[in-house]
Design a protein around this motif. Structure first.
Motif, mmCIF file in Angstrom:
data_model
loop_
_atom_site.group_PDB
_atom_site.id
_atom_site.type_symbol
_atom_site.label_atom_id
_atom_site.label_comp_id
_atom_site.label_asym_id
_atom_site.label_seq_id
_atom_site.Cartn_x
_atom_site.Cartn_y
_atom_site.Cartn_z
ATOM 1 N N GLU A 258 0.842 -1.199 0.000
ATOM 2 C CA GLU A 258 0.000 0.000 0.000
ATOM 3 C C GLU A 258 0.877 1.250 0.000
ATOM 4 O OE1 GLU A 258 -3.210 2.214 2.976
ATOM 5 O OE2 GLU A 258 -2.859 0.058 3.184
ATOM 6 N N GLY A 262 -2.440 4.225 -3.239
ATOM 7 C CA GLY A 262 -3.110 2.943 -3.400
ATOM 8 C C GLY A 262 -2.133 1.787 -3.518
ATOM 9 N N PRO A 263 -2.640 0.560 -3.711
ATOM 10 C CA PRO A 263 -1.770 -0.612 -3.774
ATOM 11 C C PRO A 263 -1.025 -0.716 -5.099
ATOM 12 C CG PRO A 263 -4.044 -1.263 -4.123
ATOM 13 C CD PRO A 263 -4.069 0.198 -3.776
ATOM 14 N N GLU A 315 -7.591 -6.175 -3.655
ATOM 15 C CA GLU A 315 -8.819 -5.379 -3.582
ATOM 16 C C GLU A 315 -10.037 -6.263 -3.323
ATOM 17 O OE1 GLU A 315 -8.491 -2.364 -3.206
ATOM 18 O OE2 GLU A 315 -7.589 -1.256 -4.856
ATOM 19 N N CYS A 319 -8.056 -5.993 1.348
ATOM 20 C CA CYS A 319 -6.806 -6.003 2.105
ATOM 21 C C CYS A 319 -6.279 -4.584 2.321
ATOM 22 C CB CYS A 319 -5.761 -6.845 1.386
ATOM 23 S SG CYS A 319 -6.179 -8.598 1.310
ATOM 24 N N GLU A 320 -5.371 -4.475 3.255
ATOM 25 C CA GLU A 320 -4.691 -3.213 3.545
ATOM 26 C C GLU A 320 -3.235 -3.514 3.867
ATOM 27 O OE1 GLU A 320 -7.920 -0.448 5.795
ATOM 28 O OE2 GLU A 320 -7.647 -2.451 6.644
ATOM 29 N N ALA A 373 1.755 3.624 6.686
ATOM 30 C CA ALA A 373 0.408 3.342 6.174
ATOM 31 C C ALA A 373 -0.546 3.055 7.330
ATOM 32 C CB ALA A 373 0.446 2.166 5.206
ATOM 33 N N ARG A 377 -4.037 5.322 8.751
ATOM 34 C CA ARG A 377 -5.333 4.665 8.651
ATOM 35 C C ARG A 377 -6.075 4.715 9.987
ATOM 36 N NH1 ARG A 377 -3.696 -0.582 8.095
ATOM 37 N NH2 ARG A 377 -2.805 0.021 6.100
#
Length: 382
Positions: A258, A262-263, A315, A319-320, A373, A377
Motif C-alpha cells: 500500500e 493505493g496498492p 482489492e 486487504c490493507e 500506512a 489509517r
C-alpha cells in the motif's frame, strides 16, 4: 466504533509494538520474522517495544535481541526462550482513548509502560493473522500494520478466500472442502467424495489444513491409500480440510504494498523446485533454502498480468498494507491464484521483501512504509 489516530506527544517518537509468536503452528516463523523487523526498523524514527505471545497465549515482554530470533542448526526459536519473565504478562487496554500497555506480575503492583501508537503484528496463522488479534486492536483503538478483521479472516481461510476470488471473477483451481462434522460423522462419505473429486480432476491431490500457512500440515496424496493419513495430518492443525487438484506449471509469487496513492505490485518471483522436495513445503521454505528467482523469468505481458491479478486479489479481499499473492502459471499460459498471505514472512530469505527489494524498495523502507500506512489509517469502519 471509530476513533481518530491519537497524536503523539510533542517531541516523542511514535511507539511501535512489534507483536510476534502466538499459539499457531507457525509460532517459530513468526519469531524469525519479528527478528528481521526489529533489525530493520529505524530506531532514530520510532521507539520499539517487542511483545511476544507464548505458545499458550501469554503476552510477555521479551528481549530486544534479533540475533536470538533466527533458525540456528535447524533449531526453531520461541517466545518462551526470549521472555523476560516466566510469569509476567502484558495487557493492552480495551479503552480506545488510552492505548495504554500495562505489565503485571504476581504479587506486584501493575506497571504502566506507556501508550502504543501502532502495532506491527507479525503473527502467522490462527490467533494472530486470522482477524482475532485485529479485532482486539480495533476494540482498543490502536492502529496496526496489515489487513483488517474481515480481510485477515478471508486470507486465512483457504475455502472462503477461494469463494471471494471466484465471486470477483478471478481464476481459482479445482478444490473441495471437508468440514469437521462431515469427517467426524461420516468419514466414509467424505472419503468417497474426495475419491470422486480425484476421478474428475486426477491424482495426485494436495490435502491441506484450511486455516494454516507456511506449508504446514500439507500432504501430497498419489492414490486413495494415502487419504486417511493425509486428512489426519491436516486435521492435527485444523479440523477443516481443503483438498486441491494438482496444477502443473510454474509457481509465481507477487507482492502488493500500500502506497499513498493505493496498492502497487512488485516484480514477481519464480519458485523453482527445491532439492528433493516434492513441493514447496516447510523445510524447503525455511530450513534447506528458498531459491526463488527475482524477477521471474516470464514475459513482460505475463509480468503485467500477474501484477494486475495480485492487485485485484488485494482489492477483492479488502486487504490493507500488504499481501503476497501466490499463483500457478499453467502449462497453457494461464495464471491461477493459489492463495494470498496477508502477513507474509519477513525472514531473511522470504520472498516478499526480496520482491520489493528488486522493485526498488529495500527492507528498511518497506518496514517504514508499512508503519506509516498504519499510522495514516483510522481504526473502526473504513
Amino acid at each position: 466504533m471509530s476513533s481518530e489516530n491519537l497524536p503523539t506527544s510533542p517531541g516523542r517518537k511514535p511507539r511501535v509494538a512489534v507483536v510476534f509468536g502466538g499459539r499457531s503452528s507457525e509460532h517459530a516463523i513468526s519469531v524469525v520474522t519479528a527478528g528481521a523487523v526489529l533489525r530493520a526498523i529505524d530506531r532514530t524514527k520510532y521507539d520499539v517495544l517487542p511483545i511476544g505471545i507464548t505458545t499458550d497465549g501469554r503476552w510477555a515482554l521479551t528481549a530486544d535481541a534479533p540475533e536470538r530470533m533466527a533458525i540456528a542448526d535447524r533449531a526453531l526459536p520461541s517466545v518462551d526462550d526470549l521472555a523476560e519473565s516466566t510469569e509476567g504478562s502484558v495487557v493492552l487496554s480495551a479503552d480506545p482513548t488510552s492505548r495504554e500497555i500495562v505489565y503485571t506480575e504476581p504479587s506486584s503492583v501493575p506497571k504502566a509502560l506507556g501508550e502504543v501508537d501502532v502495532v506491527f503484528p507479525v503473527l502467522h496463522g490462527p490467533y494472530g493473522e486470522d482477524g482475532t488479534l485485529q479485532g482486539l486492536l480495533e476494540l482498543a483503538g490502536v492502529p496496526y500494520v496489515g489487513a483488517g478483521v474481515l480481510a485477515s479472516a478471508v486470507g486465512q481461510d483457504k475455502e472462503y478466500m477461494k469463494r471471494v476470488f471466484t465471486s470477483f471473477g478471478l481464476p481459482v483451481g479445482p478444490y473441495t472442502v471437508v468440514r469437521p462434522r462431515e469427517w467426524e460423522n461420516d468419514p466414509a462419505g467424505a472419503r468417497r467424495r474426495i475419491v470422486d473429486f480425484a476421478a474428475e480432476h486426477g491424482w495426485p491431490l494436495f490435502v491441506k489444513p484450511a486455516r494454516a500457512g507456511s506449508s504446514i500440515g500439507i500432504t501430497k496424496v498419489v492414490d486413495e491409500s494415502g487419504l486417511d493419513a493425509a486428512v489426519a495430518e491436516a486435521r492435527r492443525h485444523d479440523p477443516k480440510v481443503v483438498v486441491e487438484s494438482l496444477l502443473t506449471g510454474r509457481e509465481i509469487e507477487c507482492g502488493v504494498l500500500e502506497f499513498e496513492d493505493g496498492p502497487r505490485a512488485s516484480a514477481p518471483a519464480w519458485i523453482p523446485p527445491v532439492g528433493d522436495h516434492d513441493f514447496y513445503d516447510f523445510d524447503a521454505k525455511y530450513i534447506d533454502s528458498a531459491s526463488g528467482v527475482v524477477p521471474a523469468p516470464i514475459t513482460a505481458e505475463q509480468t503485467a498480468e500477474v501484477q494486475r491479478l495480485a492487485v485485484a486479489a488485494f482489492e477483492a479481499a479488502s486487504c490493507e498494507g500488504l499481501v503476497r499473492a501466490d499463483f500457478f502459471l499453467t502449462d497453457g499460459g494461464e495464471f491461477v491464484i493459489n492463495e494470498i498471505n496477508t502477513m507474509p514472512g519477513f525472514t531473511p530469505i522470504s520472498m516478499y521483501p526480496r520482491m520489493w527489494e528488486a522493485s526498488g524498495v529495500d527492507y528498511p523502507e518497506l518496514v517504514d512504509r508499512l508503519v506509516q500506512a498504519a499510522l495514516r489509517r483510522p481504526t473502526g469502519l473504513r
